[in-house]
Write a protein that holds these residues in place. Sequence first.
Motif, PDB file in Angstrom:
ATOM      1  N   HIS A 354      30.595 -27.555 -43.186  1.00 48.09           N
ATOM      2  CA  HIS A 354      31.537 -26.696 -43.366  1.00 48.09           C
ATOM      3  C   HIS A 354      32.924 -27.268 -43.518  1.00 48.09           C
ATOM      4  O   HIS A 354      33.259 -28.243 -42.928  1.00 48.09           O
ATOM      5  N   ILE A 355      33.717 -26.354 -43.823  1.00 53.53           N
ATOM      6  CA  ILE A 355      35.207 -26.446 -43.744  1.00 53.53           C
ATOM      7  C   ILE A 355      35.808 -25.312 -42.881  1.00 53.53           C
ATOM      8  O   ILE A 355      35.506 -24.249 -43.176  1.00 53.53           O
ATOM      9  N   LEU A 356      36.436 -25.810 -41.807  1.00 52.82           N
ATOM     10  CA  LEU A 356      37.315 -24.774 -40.813  1.00 52.82           C
ATOM     11  C   LEU A 356      38.804 -24.759 -40.897  1.00 52.82           C
ATOM     12  O   LEU A 356      39.173 -25.678 -41.369  1.00 52.82           O
ATOM     13  N   LEU A 357      39.121 -23.419 -41.463  1.00 51.08           N
ATOM     14  CA  LEU A 357      40.371 -23.136 -41.474  1.00 51.08           C
ATOM     15  C   LEU A 357      40.978 -22.259 -40.066  1.00 51.08           C
ATOM     16  O   LEU A 357      40.356 -21.177 -40.325  1.00 51.08           O
ATOM     17  N   ARG A 358      41.588 -22.908 -39.472  1.00 54.63           N
ATOM     18  CA  ARG A 358      42.123 -22.371 -38.134  1.00 54.63           C
ATOM     19  C   ARG A 358      43.090 -21.197 -38.363  1.00 54.63           C
ATOM     20  O   ARG A 358      44.199 -21.330 -39.153  1.00 54.63           O
ATOM     21  N   VAL A 359      42.777 -20.146 -37.418  1.00 53.93           N
ATOM     22  CA  VAL A 359      43.817 -19.113 -37.658  1.00 53.93           C
ATOM     23  C   VAL A 359      44.587 -18.668 -36.424  1.00 53.93           C
ATOM     24  O   VAL A 359      43.786 -18.393 -35.381  1.00 53.93           O
ATOM     25  N   GLU A 360      45.519 -18.791 -36.322  1.00 55.20           N
ATOM     26  CA  GLU A 360      46.604 -18.461 -35.245  1.00 55.20           C
ATOM     27  C   GLU A 360      47.457 -17.326 -35.138  1.00 55.20           C
ATOM     28  O   GLU A 360      48.400 -17.204 -34.268  1.00 55.20           O
ATOM     29  N   SER A 361      47.742 -16.751 -36.370  1.00 51.33           N
ATOM     30  CA  SER A 361      48.364 -15.634 -36.648  1.00 51.33           C
ATOM     31  C   SER A 361      48.159 -14.721 -37.582  1.00 51.33           C
ATOM     32  O   SER A 361      47.357 -14.949 -38.523  1.00 51.33           O
ATOM     33  N   GLN A 362      48.659 -13.641 -37.873  1.00 53.52           N
ATOM     34  CA  GLN A 362      48.060 -12.719 -38.967  1.00 53.52           C
ATOM     35  C   GLN A 362      48.733 -13.309 -40.225  1.00 53.52           C
ATOM     36  O   GLN A 362      47.806 -12.984 -41.153  1.00 53.52           O
ATOM     37  N   GLU A 363      49.638 -14.072 -40.331  1.00 51.76           N
ATOM     38  CA  GLU A 363      50.082 -14.769 -41.701  1.00 51.76           C
ATOM     39  C   GLU A 363      49.073 -15.771 -42.138  1.00 51.76           C
ATOM     40  O   GLU A 363      48.602 -15.871 -43.035  1.00 51.76           O
ATOM     41  N   ASP A 364      48.383 -16.477 -40.836  1.00 50.48           N
ATOM     42  CA  ASP A 364      47.496 -17.482 -41.296  1.00 50.48           C
ATOM     43  C   ASP A 364      46.112 -16.868 -41.736  1.00 50.48           C
ATOM     44  O   ASP A 364      45.486 -17.380 -42.623  1.00 50.48           O
ATOM     45  N   LEU A 365      45.914 -15.658 -41.101  1.00 54.61           N
ATOM     46  CA  LEU A 365      44.539 -14.870 -41.628  1.00 54.61           C
ATOM     47  C   LEU A 365      44.736 -14.619 -42.985  1.00 54.61           C
ATOM     48  O   LEU A 365      43.980 -15.024 -43.977  1.00 54.61           O
ATOM     49  N   ILE A 366      45.792 -13.908 -43.395  1.00 52.80           N
ATOM     50  CA  ILE A 366      46.086 -13.762 -44.756  1.00 52.80           C
ATOM     51  C   ILE A 366      45.896 -14.958 -45.764  1.00 52.80           C
ATOM     52  O   ILE A 366      45.150 -14.932 -46.947  1.00 52.80           O
ATOM     53  N   ASN A 367      46.835 -16.081 -45.626  1.00 48.82           N
ATOM     54  CA  ASN A 367      46.783 -17.211 -46.422  1.00 48.82           C
ATOM     55  C   ASN A 367      45.535 -17.952 -46.376  1.00 48.82           C
ATOM     56  O   ASN A 367      45.255 -18.420 -47.353  1.00 48.82           O
ATOM     57  N   ASN A 368      44.791 -18.114 -45.242  1.00 48.22           N
ATOM     58  CA  ASN A 368      43.651 -18.914 -45.127  1.00 48.22           C
ATOM     59  C   ASN A 368      42.400 -18.493 -45.757  1.00 48.22           C
ATOM     60  O   ASN A 368      41.373 -18.770 -46.190  1.00 48.22           O
ATOM     61  N   GLN A 369      42.497 -16.979 -45.740  1.00 44.04           N
ATOM     62  CA  GLN A 369      41.411 -16.320 -46.474  1.00 44.04           C
ATOM     63  C   GLN A 369      41.426 -16.260 -47.899  1.00 44.04           C
ATOM     64  O   GLN A 369      40.496 -16.567 -48.442  1.00 44.04           O
ATOM     65  N   ALA A 370      42.710 -16.415 -48.465  1.00 47.93           N
ATOM     66  CA  ALA A 370      42.975 -16.751 -49.859  1.00 47.93           C
ATOM     67  C   ALA A 370      42.398 -18.007 -50.243  1.00 47.93           C
ATOM     68  O   ALA A 370      41.874 -18.559 -51.263  1.00 47.93           O
TER      69      ALA A 370
END
Length: 474
Positions: A354-370
Motif C-alpha cells: 500500500h501507499i499511505l497518504l496521511r490526512v490532518e486537515s480538510q485541505e489535506d483530504l481534498i489534495n490527497n484524494q486527488a
Amino acid sequence: MATLETIRTKAGVVVAIVIGISLAAFILGDMFQGGGSFFQGNRLKIGEINGETILYPDFHQQVEKLGDIYRMNTQQNQLDEDTWVQIREQTWQSMIRDMVMDEVYEKLGVAVSDDEFFDMLQGTNLHPIVQQLFRNPNTGQVDRGAVVEFLRNLETGVAPEQRQYWLYIEKQIEEDRIQSKYNNLVAKGIYVTTPEAENSLNSKNRQVNFNYIMLNHNTVADSQVVATEKELRDYYNRNQNLYKQEKLRQIEYITFPVVPSKQDFEQSEKWINDIVSDFASATDNVSFVNSNSDVGFDDTWYKQADLPEDIAMWIYETNAEEGSIFGPYFEDDSYRLAKLHAIKMLPDSVEARHILLRVESQEDLINNQALADSLKKAIEGGSNFAQLAMQYSTDQGSAIQGGELGWFGRGMMVKPFEEAAFNNKVNEVTIVNSQFGIHIVQTTRRGKETKQVQVATLIRNVTPGTQTYQKIYA
C-alpha cells in the motif's frame, strides 16, 4: 442528520389504573398493618439534595427518561446492567446539579437569552453538539441547511422520539452554556493583587546563607531523651490536627438480586416470534439488525469451524441459501434469529502492499484524494508501485520496502483496509480511507479460498423490565 434519522420509533406503554371501592378497604387495611401507605414516603426515600427529599418513583422516572435517550443513541432496545448503573449515576448527578446550582444561577442572573440560544442552534456560532450531529462525513463541513430544515419540521415532520431526543439535546446545550458562563464568572472574580504578587516574587527570590551541624537521631540514645507527661500533653494539645482520625461506620445491608421474571422471558420470546416475518422479508439486513437488535450487525466472515455448531450445521450441512432464516432459538440469556446474509469464496490470508497518504486537515483530504486517484491510474497504467510508495507513502516502515506488507490474515489490519485487501483480485488496486489516512491498496497474492459466510443475527436479550425492578424495590 443521519444521527437523528437512526432514532427508532417505539410505541409507549400505556398503564391503566382502575380505582374501585376496594381501594378504601386496601388503604384502611394497610394502615392497620405497619403504618399504612400514608407513611410510605419514608420507605421510598432514597436520598436528600439541598434539603429536599428524593423519592424512588421520581428518581426512577428520570432514570427511565435518560434510558430512552441511551436506547435511541445506541440503537439498542435493551441496555445491560453496567449501562443502567451509569445512567442512574448520571441521573443522580444531574439532579444534584439542577437542585443545587439552579438556585445559584438564578440569584446571579446567569441565563441564556433567546437570541443567544438561536445563535447556538442555527446561527453563526453553532454549538459543538449541533456541529457534530449535522456534519457531512464526506466533506467535514456542517450542513446548515439540514439544521434549519430539521428545526422547521420539528413539530410535525419528525417522529415523537426524534423530537424528544432533540429537546434533550437542547437542554444539554443550554446547561453547557450556563455552566460555562458561571465558570468564567468565577474565574474572572479570582485575581492576584499587586502586593500578593510582589510578596510571592520576593519570597521566591529571597536567598540566605547559613551554617549548620547535623546530628542523626540514631546517634542519640533514647535514655538521654526524657519527656514529661506535661510535655507530652502540651505537644498533643498543640498538634491535635496531626492525630485526627476519620469516623468509622459499620454498615449492614441486604442485597436483592434483580433477575428477569417469567413475564420478561415471555415478552422477549413474543418479540422474537413476532418479528420473524419482517426479518425474513427485509432487504437491508444490516440496517434491520442495527435498528432492532440489542447487538449490532457483525460483519465478520466466518468459516465453518468458527461458527457455533448448530449454525454451522444449518449453513454448511444443509447448503442454506442467502436469505435463509434459522430460529428462533435461545442462547446466552437471549432469544435469537439468524439469517444467512452473504456467501463468498475468500482466502484465509493475502499478500498486499500500500501507499499511505496521511490526512490532518480538510485541505489535506481534498489534495490527497486527488493525488490518490492519480497514483491509482499511474499504477494501473504500469508505473512502478515500489518507486511510488518510496516517494509518496507516509508509512515509512513499509515505504522503504516499496509499500510491501507481506502476508496477513483477518483481524490484523484496520477494517476498511482489510476489506479492500481481501476483496481485491490479484493486482487489483483500490482506494480506501481509514483513521490513518488514504490507502492505495494492491493485493499481490491470495491464499487458498474457502467458503465463508456473514450471518445477520437478531438478538433480544432477556433482562429485568421496569415492572420487575419496581416489584423488587417495593
